[in-house]
Motif scaffolding. Structure first.
Motif, PDB file in Angstrom:
ATOM      1  N   VAL A 684      -0.258  -5.331 -13.883  1.00 38.57           N
ATOM      2  CA  VAL A 684      -0.975  -4.410 -13.002  1.00 38.57           C
ATOM      3  C   VAL A 684       0.040  -3.461 -12.374  1.00 38.57           C
ATOM      4  CG1 VAL A 684      -2.347  -4.202 -10.894  1.00 38.57           C
ATOM      5  CG2 VAL A 684      -2.867  -6.008 -12.544  1.00 38.57           C
ATOM      6  N   VAL A 685      -0.234  -2.177 -12.469  1.00 40.96           N
ATOM      7  CA  VAL A 685       0.670  -1.135 -11.973  1.00 40.96           C
ATOM      8  C   VAL A 685      -0.027  -0.405 -10.826  1.00 40.96           C
ATOM      9  CG1 VAL A 685       1.999   0.923 -12.588  1.00 40.96           C
ATOM     10  CG2 VAL A 685       1.597  -0.871 -14.302  1.00 40.96           C
ATOM     11  N   VAL A 686       0.647  -0.342  -9.687  1.00 36.14           N
ATOM     12  CA  VAL A 686       0.057   0.292  -8.499  1.00 36.14           C
ATOM     13  C   VAL A 686       1.062   1.273  -7.912  1.00 36.14           C
ATOM     14  CG1 VAL A 686      -1.095  -0.083  -6.294  1.00 36.14           C
ATOM     15  CG2 VAL A 686      -1.113  -1.901  -8.029  1.00 36.14           C
ATOM     16  N   SER A 687       0.644   2.515  -7.708  1.00 29.92           N
ATOM     17  CA  SER A 687       1.511   3.520  -7.093  1.00 29.92           C
ATOM     18  C   SER A 687       0.871   4.044  -5.819  1.00 29.92           C
ATOM     19  CB  SER A 687       1.759   4.690  -8.056  1.00 29.92           C
ATOM     20  OG  SER A 687       2.496   4.284  -9.183  1.00 29.92           O
ATOM     21  N   ASN A 688       1.696   4.156  -4.781  1.00 26.86           N
ATOM     22  CA  ASN A 688       1.290   4.774  -3.518  1.00 26.86           C
ATOM     23  C   ASN A 688       2.184   5.998  -3.319  1.00 26.86           C
ATOM     24  OD1 ASN A 688       0.617   5.474  -0.893  1.00 26.86           O
ATOM     25  ND2 ASN A 688       1.754   3.776   0.047  1.00 26.86           N
ATOM     26  N   PHE A 689       1.623   7.181  -3.517  1.00 27.24           N
ATOM     27  CA  PHE A 689       2.426   8.396  -3.487  1.00 27.24           C
ATOM     28  C   PHE A 689       2.363   9.110  -2.129  1.00 27.24           C
ATOM     29  CE2 PHE A 689       1.977   8.090  -8.219  1.00 27.24           C
ATOM     30  CZ  PHE A 689       3.331   8.019  -8.505  1.00 27.24           C
ATOM     31  N   THR A 690       2.184   8.334  -1.072  1.00 26.69           N
ATOM     32  CA  THR A 690       2.325   8.876   0.278  1.00 26.69           C
ATOM     33  C   THR A 690       3.367   8.049   1.017  1.00 26.69           C
ATOM     34  OG1 THR A 690       0.676   7.443   1.346  1.00 26.69           O
ATOM     35  CG2 THR A 690      -0.123   9.476   0.283  1.00 26.69           C
ATOM     36  N   PRO A 691       3.936   8.580   2.102  1.00 24.64           N
ATOM     37  CA  PRO A 691       4.907   7.808   2.879  1.00 24.64           C
ATOM     38  C   PRO A 691       4.249   6.832   3.850  1.00 24.64           C
ATOM     39  CG  PRO A 691       4.742  10.032   3.752  1.00 24.64           C
ATOM     40  CD  PRO A 691       3.854   9.993   2.542  1.00 24.64           C
ATOM     41  N   VAL A 692       2.943   6.631   3.719  1.00 24.44           N
ATOM     42  CA  VAL A 692       2.202   5.740   4.619  1.00 24.44           C
ATOM     43  C   VAL A 692       2.071   4.370   3.971  1.00 24.44           C
ATOM     44  CG1 VAL A 692       0.054   5.374   5.857  1.00 24.44           C
ATOM     45  CG2 VAL A 692       0.905   7.707   5.504  1.00 24.44           C
ATOM     46  N   PRO A 693       2.629   3.285   4.582  1.00 23.39           N
ATOM     47  CA  PRO A 693       2.425   1.935   4.042  1.00 23.39           C
ATOM     48  C   PRO A 693       0.951   1.545   4.166  1.00 23.39           C
ATOM     49  CG  PRO A 693       4.210   1.983   5.666  1.00 23.39           C
ATOM     50  CD  PRO A 693       3.485   3.280   5.782  1.00 23.39           C
ATOM     51  N   ARG A 694       0.483   0.750   3.221  1.00 21.86           N
ATOM     52  CA  ARG A 694      -0.915   0.332   3.251  1.00 21.86           C
ATOM     53  C   ARG A 694      -0.974  -1.192   3.136  1.00 21.86           C
ATOM     54  NH1 ARG A 694      -3.074   5.100   3.526  1.00 21.86           N
ATOM     55  NH2 ARG A 694      -2.090   6.830   2.400  1.00 21.86           N
ATOM     56  N   GLU A 695      -1.488  -1.814   4.179  1.00 22.17           N
ATOM     57  CA  GLU A 695      -1.611  -3.273   4.250  1.00 22.17           C
ATOM     58  C   GLU A 695      -3.004  -3.693   3.791  1.00 22.17           C
ATOM     59  OE1 GLU A 695       0.770  -5.319   5.073  1.00 22.17           O
ATOM     60  OE2 GLU A 695       2.239  -4.172   6.238  1.00 22.17           O
ATOM     61  N   GLY A 696      -3.056  -4.807   3.077  1.00 16.47           N
ATOM     62  CA  GLY A 696      -4.336  -5.363   2.663  1.00 16.47           C
ATOM     63  C   GLY A 696      -5.132  -4.472   1.735  1.00 16.47           C
ATOM     64  N   TYR A 697      -4.469  -3.685   0.948  1.00 15.78           N
ATOM     65  CA  TYR A 697      -5.155  -2.797   0.012  1.00 15.78           C
ATOM     66  C   TYR A 697      -5.664  -3.661  -1.152  1.00 15.78           C
ATOM     67  CZ  TYR A 697      -6.195   1.551  -2.490  1.00 15.78           C
ATOM     68  OH  TYR A 697      -6.828   2.595  -3.111  1.00 15.78           O
ATOM     69  N   ARG A 698      -6.973  -3.672  -1.310  1.00 13.94           N
ATOM     70  CA  ARG A 698      -7.570  -4.578  -2.296  1.00 13.94           C
ATOM     71  C   ARG A 698      -7.749  -3.865  -3.629  1.00 13.94           C
ATOM     72  NH1 ARG A 698      -8.918  -9.444  -2.363  1.00 13.94           N
ATOM     73  NH2 ARG A 698      -8.458  -9.560  -0.126  1.00 13.94           N
TER      74      ARG A 698
END
Length: 759
Positions: A684-698
């Motif tokens: 599983v590949v997940v990218s977050n392209f903002t500088p905002v951390p995301r907790e509990g992202y389902r």
């Protein structure tokens, strides 16, 4: 068939001419006293049939005379049957004749007294028969043959027990062709060649020559004009630029140690194997600054580049063109001697040893190959015999306006065969593992980079270059047939259908195609400030609409870091920390995306300046933890990639990909699953392209189990903030994204994380 580097099979005894069906017949017995016009033509280097004048000629019963052009001689002596016969000078510039009594064709040597008083003894090239056969000449037009590099050029061998080199060159419209070199004072009078009329091949065996001597062809065009000296199109070695001569070498057997590699290569299906390519310009990967900034040699590259590539986990090295080229600034993309590894880094044997060392280390070698065009350099292929031989005569078809180069005439059988044989040569003789074919789009379209009126439609009125299409299909068929396990890769930037489809289905027959659209779209996205990325989310997802229409390679090549485009790191927005975080996240996204991988040198450690072919990469940057972190991230991505079949085994199959999150443009989050061929092979590949951390992202997952966090671009060891998922997450019975199971993840800022299902 004529063999190379061994005795030439001729079927004619020494001194006899070629059979009448193959070449001009021997001259009829002549009366003593050659016509003065023939002598005058020989001394003016303007005689197209030297064997009718030179060598042994019968002038009566049991009477012969031997004729020779010896401009260097003060005097000459014929050595025949244990006797010495003095030559008579018939022309002040050095035309000599000696009478011989012999019942049959005499066998002899010539002793020459030079003007400095020294003497030399040698065999006469014009006492030998032809070393070609009709089959050799006829086969040079057959598609896919490799006889081109076994027949033409300067072939080392033995004729009638005498060692020397046999020269053969295609110049059908020439009035006269001579071999010139450092062995004959570059004098076109000394070694004029015989013409095979039916094939347009000029040929001559010159005894006594040795490897290492320089040579060219002196050609008089059909209008009688003397052309610039031409390098041998089939030269196996060339002088170091700016010198332009070919070098006698031959294709002697190479001692290989890669048997295991070659055997395994032939059994491998590259489409379902990991392929992570390190694109390299050998002249600027590293240099030796304390020795005048010189290049590394092939031997030094074997000692330094190959272990580096192995450590970094790349599977292949792709070299920018190393077929000999005159101008450093072309980076090799304007080659002149297509059969010669560039002498900038060493000898052909040194190059073979470099390939051998790579194979022993488990690294494949690919070559950027340039069959689309060639430069206008006077010693090159242009106007080779005084006519447009290799190129189209009409500039609307034969001249490339963007690059100022000639375009090959793919519709001429001899030209297409020459190029296809060249492809086979690198794969078979030098054991290369594939060819990346440059500028395919420029070959496919007759109107490529041309305005209306500047191009000629094909016979059906279309803009497709039918001759080039046929050439590419035939070349791909030949390479895949004769070099199992090798690949061809098209740099093709348009939507031409079926580039990497088999020819029997109507495709072009390439193994892979560069995905230029993916490169442009994703670089466009990643260069945006994160606050604007939500409006460009489609740049990340659009490529998946066609990702399985071809066998794709994802390229971040040299073209993206030249001509004012800056470096990959320089394209990233934000402050210094964010630039590096963006680059690491982008690389993680790329390695998790369907398609083979290609990265140009320097990108793997975040080179800051644009690439300069005259300078070494900035290896000192690895003293900086952020640059070292990018390098370590690429290394770990490569090793993870090779160890995880889900990331490569079904690259070309839509069933190996599953969207998980494709529509979260507001958060610039994207996620998918990759699947291998065996049950439980899931990543599983997940990218977050903002500088905002995301907790509990389902995120939904296709199968239950523990998903190990195998890669996190935000790891502290890479220079990141070290947010993550404590080594992994167990799936939960919480439906999400169409899946019965899901993961509750922490998505670090500006990051890509890759999770591998553990079973």
């Amino acid at each position: 068939m004529t063999a190379i580097d061994e005795s030439f099979a001729t079927g004619t005894e020494r001194g006899s001419a070629a059979p009448t069906a193959e070449a001009p017949p021997p001259a009829a017995p002549a009366r003593s006293g050659l016509h003065p016009d023939a002598i005058k033509a020989m001394m003016a280097a303007d005689h197209g049939d030297p064997f009718s004048v030179l060598g042994p000629h019968q002038v009566g019963p049991g009477a012969w005379e031997v004729r020779a052009v010896l401009p260097e001689a003060r005097s000459a002596t014929l050595l025949v049957g244990g006797t010495r016969v003095s030559f008579e000078r018939r022309h002040p510039d050095g035309f000599f004749v000696a009478p011989v009594k012999s019942e049959g064709r005499p066998l002899y040597e010539i002793e020459v007294e030079l003007w400095d008083g020294t003497t030399r003894r040698r065999y006469d090239p014009y006492s030998f028969g032809s070393s070609l056969e009709q089959h050799d000449v006829s086969t040079l037009r057959e598609p896919g043959t490799n006889l081109v590099y076994r027949v033409l050029g300067a072939q080392r061998g033995r004729l009638d027990g005498i060692d020397g080199f046999r020269f053969a060159v295609w110049a059908p419209n020439a009035r006269r062709v001579s071999i010139v070199g450092d062995f004959n004072e570059w004098d076109g009078r000394r070694h004029p060649m015989r013409l095979w009329q039916d094939g347009g091949i000029w040929e001559l065996f010159v005894p006594g020559l040795v490897a290492g001597q320089s040579y060219k062809f002196e050609i008089r065009g059909p209008d009688g004009s003397l052309l610039p000296l031409k390098a041998d199109p089939l030269a196996f070695r060339a002088q170091h630029p700016p010198e332009t001569a070919s070098v006698l070498h031959g294709t002697s057997d190479i001692v290989w140690h890669d048997k295991a590699w070659m055997e395994s290569r032939g059994k491998r299906d590259p489409r379902h194997a990991p392929m992570s390519i390190y694109e390299v310009h050998l002249g600027s990967w590293a240099r030796v600054p304390d020795e005048g900034n010189r290049y590394l040699t092939y031997k030094e590259l074997a000692d330094r580049l190959i272990p580096y590539v192995k450590e970094m986990g790349f599977t292949h090295i792709e070299m920018l063109p190393i077929t000999e080229f005159p101008f450093d600034g072309s980076w090799g993309y304007q080659p002149v001697s297509l059969f010669a590894p560039t002498s900038r880094f060493g000898t052909p044997e040194d190059f073979a040893a470099f390939v051998d060392a790579a194979h022993e280390a488990g690294i494949g070698i690919l070559l950027d190959w340039v069959p689309g065009h060639f430069p206008l350099d006077a010693h090159g292929l242009g106007l080779f015999d005084g006519t447009h031989l290799y190129e189209h005569a009409d500039p609307r078809q034969g001249f490339h306006q963007d690059w100022g180069t000639y375009i090959y005439n793919f519709g001429r059988a001899e030209v297409a065969t020459f190029l296809t044989a060249n492809a086979r040569f690198w794969l078979e003789h030098y054991h290369l593992d594939g060819l990346r074919v440059d500028a395919v789009a420029s070959m496919l379209y007759l109107d490529y980079s041309r305005r209306p009126g500047e191009w000629i439609p094909n016979q059906y009125g279309g803009n497709e270059n039918l001759d080039a299409i046929n050439f590419m299909r035939k070349t791909n068929e030949a390479t895949y047939s004769h070099a199992p396990g090798t690949i061809t890769v098209a740099e093709e930037s348009t939507s031409w259908p079926g580039v990497s489809h088999p020819t029997y289905t109507g495709g072009l027959g390439f193994g892979f195609k560069w995905n230029m659209g993916w490169m442009h779209d994703t670089l466009e996205f990643i260069s945006k400030e994160p606050v604007h990325r939500r409006y460009h989310h489609h740049d990340l997802t659009f490529g998946l609409l066609y990702a399985f229409s071809e066998n794709f390679v994802l390229p971040l090549s040299h073209d993206e870091v030249v001509h004012g485009k800056g470096s990959l790191l320089g394209k990233m927005p934000g402050d210094r920390w964010q630039k590096f975080a963006n680059l690491r996240a982008y690389f993680g996204f790329m390695w998790g995306h369907p398609g083979k991988k290609l990265l140009f040198m320097g990108g793997e450690f975040g080179q800051e300046r644009e690439w300069n072919h005259n300078q070494s990469l900035d290896w000192h940057l690895l003293d900086d933890p952020l640059h070292r972190g990018v390098k370590d991230a690429i290394r770990d991505l490569n090793h993870l990639y090779q160890a995880t079949p889900a990331l490569y085994a079904r690259d070309v199959e839509p069933g190996g990909f599953q969207w998980l999150v494709a529509d979260d443009q507001d958060n610039s989050v994207i996620a998918w699953a990759r699947k291998g061929k065996e049950p439980g092979e899931v990543a599983v590949v997940v990218s977050n392209f903002t500088p905002v951390p995301r907790e509990g992202y389902r995120i939904g997952v296709p199968e239950p189990g523990f998903y190990r966090e195998a890669f996190n671009s935000d790891a502290e060891s890479y220079g990141g903030s070290n947010m993550g998922n404590m080594g992994g997450r167990h799936s939960e019975d919480a439906p999400s994204h169409g899946c019965a199971q899901s993961l509750g993840l922490t998505l670090p800022p500006l990051s890509t994380t890759i999770f591998v299902l553990q079973r």
